[in-house]
Design an enzyme around this catalytic site. Sequence first.
Site, PDB file in Angstrom:
ATOM      1  CE1 TYR A 132      -2.956  -3.019  -0.156  1.00 23.25           C
ATOM      2  CE2 TYR A 132      -3.550  -2.698   2.135  1.00 23.25           C
ATOM      3  CZ  TYR A 132      -3.659  -3.397   0.947  1.00 23.25           C
ATOM      4  OH  TYR A 132      -4.502  -4.492   0.878  1.00 23.25           O
ATOM      5  CG  HIS A 176      -0.877  -8.669  -0.787  1.00 24.80           C
ATOM      6  ND1 HIS A 176      -0.449  -7.375  -0.601  1.00 24.80           N
ATOM      7  CD2 HIS A 176      -2.179  -8.565  -1.118  1.00 24.80           C
ATOM      8  CE1 HIS A 176      -1.460  -6.548  -0.817  1.00 24.80           C
ATOM      9  NE2 HIS A 176      -2.516  -7.242  -1.129  1.00 24.80           N
TER      10      HIS A 176
HETATM   11  N1  LIG Z   1      -5.737  -8.781   0.168  1.00 24.39           N
HETATM   12  C1  LIG Z   1      -5.948  -8.057  -0.889  1.00 24.39           C
HETATM   13  O1  LIG Z   1      -5.504  -8.372  -2.002  1.00 24.39           O
HETATM   14  C2  LIG Z   1      -6.773  -6.807  -0.757  1.00 24.39           C
HETATM   15  C3  LIG Z   1      -7.297  -6.189  -1.909  1.00 24.39           C
HETATM   16  C4  LIG Z   1      -8.082  -5.059  -1.742  1.00 24.39           C
HETATM   17  C5  LIG Z   1      -8.326  -4.559  -0.475  1.00 24.39           C
HETATM   18  N2  LIG Z   1      -7.774  -5.146   0.632  1.00 24.39           N
HETATM   19  C6  LIG Z   1      -7.997  -4.600   1.998  1.00 24.39           C
HETATM   20  O2  LIG Z   1      -9.384  -4.415   2.218  1.00 24.39           O
HETATM   21  C7  LIG Z   1      -9.645  -3.047   2.517  1.00 24.39           C
HETATM   22  C8  LIG Z   1     -11.028  -2.669   2.039  1.00 24.39           C
HETATM   23  O3  LIG Z   1     -11.122  -2.762   0.635  1.00 24.39           O
HETATM   24  P1  LIG Z   1     -11.075  -1.476  -0.256  1.00 24.39           P
HETATM   25  O4  LIG Z   1     -10.642  -0.313   0.570  1.00 24.39           O
HETATM   26  O5  LIG Z   1     -10.277  -1.831  -1.456  1.00 24.39           O
HETATM   27  O6  LIG Z   1     -12.580  -1.326  -0.722  1.00 24.39           O
HETATM   28  P2  LIG Z   1     -13.946  -1.038   0.048  1.00 24.39           P
HETATM   29  O7  LIG Z   1     -13.757  -1.030   1.500  1.00 24.39           O
HETATM   30  O8  LIG Z   1     -14.938  -1.946  -0.544  1.00 24.39           O
HETATM   31  O9  LIG Z   1     -14.269   0.451  -0.466  1.00 24.39           O
HETATM   32  C9  LIG Z   1     -13.429   1.514  -0.162  1.00 24.39           C
HETATM   33  C10 LIG Z   1     -13.995   2.764  -0.796  1.00 24.39           C
HETATM   34  O10 LIG Z   1     -15.236   3.084  -0.196  1.00 24.39           O
HETATM   35  C11 LIG Z   1     -15.272   4.455   0.129  1.00 24.39           C
HETATM   36  N3  LIG Z   1     -16.129   4.643   1.300  1.00 24.39           N
HETATM   37  C12 LIG Z   1     -16.078   3.972   2.480  1.00 24.39           C
HETATM   38  N4  LIG Z   1     -17.083   4.367   3.290  1.00 24.39           N
HETATM   39  C13 LIG Z   1     -17.767   5.325   2.618  1.00 24.39           C
HETATM   40  C14 LIG Z   1     -18.896   6.108   2.923  1.00 24.39           C
HETATM   41  N5  LIG Z   1     -19.542   5.999   4.082  1.00 24.39           N
HETATM   42  N6  LIG Z   1     -19.339   7.009   1.984  1.00 24.39           N
HETATM   43  C15 LIG Z   1     -18.708   7.125   0.797  1.00 24.39           C
HETATM   44  N7  LIG Z   1     -17.620   6.407   0.446  1.00 24.39           N
HETATM   45  C16 LIG Z   1     -17.151   5.511   1.348  1.00 24.39           C
HETATM   46  C17 LIG Z   1     -13.838   4.813   0.406  1.00 24.39           C
HETATM   47  O11 LIG Z   1     -13.668   6.189   0.239  1.00 24.39           O
HETATM   48  P3  LIG Z   1     -12.383   7.040   0.768  1.00 24.39           P
HETATM   49  O12 LIG Z   1     -11.266   6.071   0.929  1.00 24.39           O
HETATM   50  O13 LIG Z   1     -12.181   8.035  -0.326  1.00 24.39           O
HETATM   51  O14 LIG Z   1     -12.811   7.642   2.058  1.00 24.39           O
HETATM   52  C18 LIG Z   1     -13.099   3.995  -0.634  1.00 24.39           C
HETATM   53  O15 LIG Z   1     -13.067   4.698  -1.850  1.00 24.39           O
HETATM   54  C19 LIG Z   1      -8.465  -2.308   1.874  1.00 24.39           C
HETATM   55  O16 LIG Z   1      -8.294  -0.993   2.393  1.00 24.39           O
HETATM   56  C20 LIG Z   1      -7.339  -3.244   2.209  1.00 24.39           C
HETATM   57  O17 LIG Z   1      -6.960  -3.088   3.566  1.00 24.39           O
HETATM   58  C21 LIG Z   1      -7.029  -6.275   0.499  1.00 24.39           C
END
Ligand SMILES: NC(=O)c1ccc[n+]([C@@H]2O[C@H](COP(=O)([O-])OP(=O)(O)OC[C@H]3O[C@@H](n4cnc5c(N)ncnc54)[C@H](OP(=O)(O)O)[C@@H]3O)[C@@H](O)[C@H]2O)c1
Length: 315
Positions: free
Chosen positions: A57, A127
């Site tokens: 990240y 990962h």
């Molecule tokens: N293991 C892997 O390969 C892998 C892959 C992807 C993700 N991950 C992990 O999983 C976590 C979550 O997944 P993700 O962050 O990719 O996707 P997510 O949680 O499905 O969505 C994140 C997005 O939602 C937005 N958001 C969240 N709450 C909101 C609200 N109340 N109103 C409006 N927008 C909102 C965020 O905006 P802002 O950020 O602009 O506030 C961001 O753009 C990651 O941060 C990471 O730690 C792991």
Amino acid sequence: MDKVRFGKTEMMVTPMTFGTWGIGGAGWDANSDETRLDAIAAAVECGINFIDTAPAYNAGKAERYIGKALDDLGHGWREKVLIATKCANAFIDGQYVRSGKADLILRQCDESLQNLRTDHIDLLIVHWPDPVVPYEETFGALNRLKEEGAIRHIGVSNFNLEQLKHAMEVADVEALQVQFSMVDMDNLEVMQWAHEQDLGVMTYGSLGGGILTGRYRTIEKYEAMDSRNRFYPYFKEPMFSKVMKLLDVMQTIADARGVQLAEIAMNWSRQKPFVDTSIFGAQKRSRIESNAKCMDWELTAEEMLTLDEAIAKIL
Ligand SMILES: NC(=O)c1ccc[n+]([C@@H]2O[C@H](COP(=O)([O-])OP(=O)(O)OC[C@H]3O[C@@H](n4cnc5c(N)ncnc54)[C@H](OP(=O)(O)O)[C@@H]3O)[C@@H](O)[C@H]2O)c1
């Protein structure tokens, strides 16, 4: 916030985990250091005790924000918060580079400890699987880190069932992290199997990369490396129009309950019996506080069925 046991580990985790891919800054909207540090503090202050991050990240930047934010919160916070970070995936010159080689894993773990300002990592996750490097080498490195006390538990992410079974032959794998949300159920089989084996199961992309919050109502253009272009397929057709229809069904439930769409998406995920904790990412305090309200209520069996039927019909 109530806690659940994470698989067979001793870790008691909140059903919501705070994800920090966006906080790292690469591939997501830009925000100031203050906003990002405040977001991490907000997650902890809301009662979330599990933070997910990775060296990939933005080349350790997300980890460094976490290290600083927990330090700023003051004495004792590190002991109250569990940290999952990852290895075997680096971010070099704006590109993700996967490798299960032992030297990378050992070096990344060392750097993660420094970035996070801690002497141990609660859960170290591979990962992505590396199809080239033998699992004996990859997991041999993780076993060594566990024996040395640098990490407490070993996990895998983005492994299919066959790969997970293979990994479990060479290491005591105790956690699985995969994508799972109302718009992605591809990993259902491996999650259910992992849960049956008493592994801790954590979902990522629980908000469908943000589209399930209702924040996006038109198709926008994103940079090539933006995660809404490169990683999550919901921000263009054919998925976009389907998700918009699903949001209508979610909105009916949200209106009746007086809650936000993001809460519906979070509860649909965290209430699945094979999920221990659902990760969501957000960079702003207001979003985290709003999302955390989902912990005050639960979808009924009837509401879950309505959503499951809508998913089956629309997607
Ligand atoms: N293991 C892997 O390969 C892998 C892959 C992807 C993700 N991950 C992990 O999983 C976590 C979550 O997944 P993700 O962050 O990719 O996707 P997510 O949680 O499905 O969505 C994140 C997005 O939602 C937005 N958001 C969240 N709450 C909101 C609200 N109340 N109103 C409006 N927008 C909102 C965020 O905006 P802002 O950020 O602009 O506030 C961001 O753009 C990651 O941060 C990471 O730690 C792991």
